[in-house]
Design a protein around this motif. Sequence first.
Motif, PDB file in Angstrom:
ATOM      1  N   GLY A 126       0.811  -1.211   0.000  1.00  0.00           N
ATOM      2  CA  GLY A 126       0.000   0.000   0.000  1.00  0.00           C
ATOM      3  C   GLY A 126       0.846   1.263   0.000  1.00  0.00           C
ATOM      4  O   GLY A 126       1.965   1.276   0.516  1.00  0.00           O
ATOM      5  N   SER A 127       0.297   2.310  -0.614  1.00  0.00           N
ATOM      6  CA  SER A 127       0.986   3.603  -0.681  1.00  0.00           C
ATOM      7  C   SER A 127      -0.039   4.674  -0.976  1.00  0.00           C
ATOM      8  O   SER A 127      -1.014   4.425  -1.706  1.00  0.00           O
ATOM      9  N   PRO A 128       0.136   5.892  -0.444  1.00  0.00           N
ATOM     10  CA  PRO A 128      -0.786   6.973  -0.783  1.00  0.00           C
ATOM     11  C   PRO A 128      -0.574   7.524  -2.187  1.00  0.00           C
ATOM     12  O   PRO A 128      -1.377   8.326  -2.661  1.00  0.00           O
ATOM     13  N   CYS A 160      -6.872   1.729   2.116  1.00  0.00           N
ATOM     14  CA  CYS A 160      -8.000   0.883   2.503  1.00  0.00           C
ATOM     15  C   CYS A 160      -8.531   0.179   1.260  1.00  0.00           C
ATOM     16  O   CYS A 160      -8.412   0.700   0.156  1.00  0.00           O
ATOM     17  N   PRO A 161      -9.121  -1.015   1.463  1.00  0.00           N
ATOM     18  CA  PRO A 161      -9.322  -1.710   2.737  1.00  0.00           C
ATOM     19  C   PRO A 161      -8.034  -2.355   3.233  1.00  0.00           C
ATOM     20  O   PRO A 161      -7.163  -2.715   2.436  1.00  0.00           O
ATOM     21  N   SER A 162      -7.933  -2.510   4.529  1.00  0.00           N
ATOM     22  CA  SER A 162      -6.776  -3.187   5.095  1.00  0.00           C
ATOM     23  C   SER A 162      -6.888  -4.691   4.849  1.00  0.00           C
ATOM     24  O   SER A 162      -7.992  -5.228   4.635  1.00  0.00           O
ATOM     25  N   LEU A 163      -5.764  -5.357   4.888  1.00  0.00           N
ATOM     26  CA  LEU A 163      -5.772  -6.812   4.732  1.00  0.00           C
ATOM     27  C   LEU A 163      -6.577  -7.456   5.858  1.00  0.00           C
ATOM     28  O   LEU A 163      -7.325  -8.417   5.616  1.00  0.00           O
ATOM     29  N   ALA A 164      -6.468  -6.924   7.056  1.00  0.00           N
ATOM     30  CA  ALA A 164      -7.224  -7.475   8.184  1.00  0.00           C
ATOM     31  C   ALA A 164      -8.719  -7.406   7.924  1.00  0.00           C
ATOM     32  O   ALA A 164      -9.454  -8.371   8.189  1.00  0.00           O
ATOM     33  N   ASP A 165      -9.196  -6.289   7.383  1.00  0.00           N
ATOM     34  CA  ASP A 165     -10.628  -6.146   7.109  1.00  0.00           C
ATOM     35  C   ASP A 165     -11.082  -7.089   5.999  1.00  0.00           C
ATOM     36  O   ASP A 165     -12.161  -7.700   6.092  1.00  0.00           O
ATOM     37  N   VAL A 166     -10.273  -7.218   4.957  1.00  0.00           N
ATOM     38  CA  VAL A 166     -10.645  -8.097   3.851  1.00  0.00           C
ATOM     39  C   VAL A 166     -10.736  -9.549   4.320  1.00  0.00           C
ATOM     40  O   VAL A 166     -11.694 -10.267   4.003  1.00  0.00           O
TER      41      VAL A 166
END
Length: 219
Positions: free
Chosen positions: A8-10, A38-44
């Motif tokens: 991830g990167s902005p 987003c989404p974060s890996l944890a959320d996915v």
Amino acid sequence: MLVLAVHGSPAPGTGRTIARLVQRLDRPALVGHLDAQCPSLADVLARHPGATVVPLLLGNGYHRTVDIPALTRRHHCTLTEGLAGEPDVARAVHERLVAAGGPGDAIVVAGAGSTRPGGIDGTRAVARELSRTHPDLPVVDAYCSAARPTVPDRVEALRRAGFRRITIATHLLAPGRFTRALEATPGVHAVSAPIADHPLIARLVLNRYESVRPEVLAA
């Protein structure tokens, strides 16, 4: 479900590059980010327990060996190997280097860098492969952060040795602060583009995914 675990990167170009990779996969796939997006890996993974996770990472650093395994265990997911050391990665890097006008008279293979044991082995593997492809040229590894030698130090040393058409073979997946730093490196003839949206990377991701499906289905 196939889930790509990405850093991830902005940087705006990062999301577009990963989106092109997903389009090349020609199958449903989700993207989970470890940082900055987003989404974060944890959320996915919380929404898709039991998914198959392919780490879209070129080294076996902290994320590959600590963060991602912890998340996949928590959500009963299957974790494949990352991309480090695969010949197709070196081929993709080389093709992007040729497209940028390389290889010049010396090649610096530029990776992200890592302090973890084995974290820079992927970059070193690409340097070895490019050395075989160009046995008459110096091919050296260098890093954008967390490891030495740095890219500017490598370039400066090559220039002191008399090389003037030094090219940077970018061992990075998507645009971001590291690619911007590479493009601003003094004394460089050409810098290749990152490789996440190269067809060989899409093929490698699919091979990773398909290699674990039989054992998942049999479980």
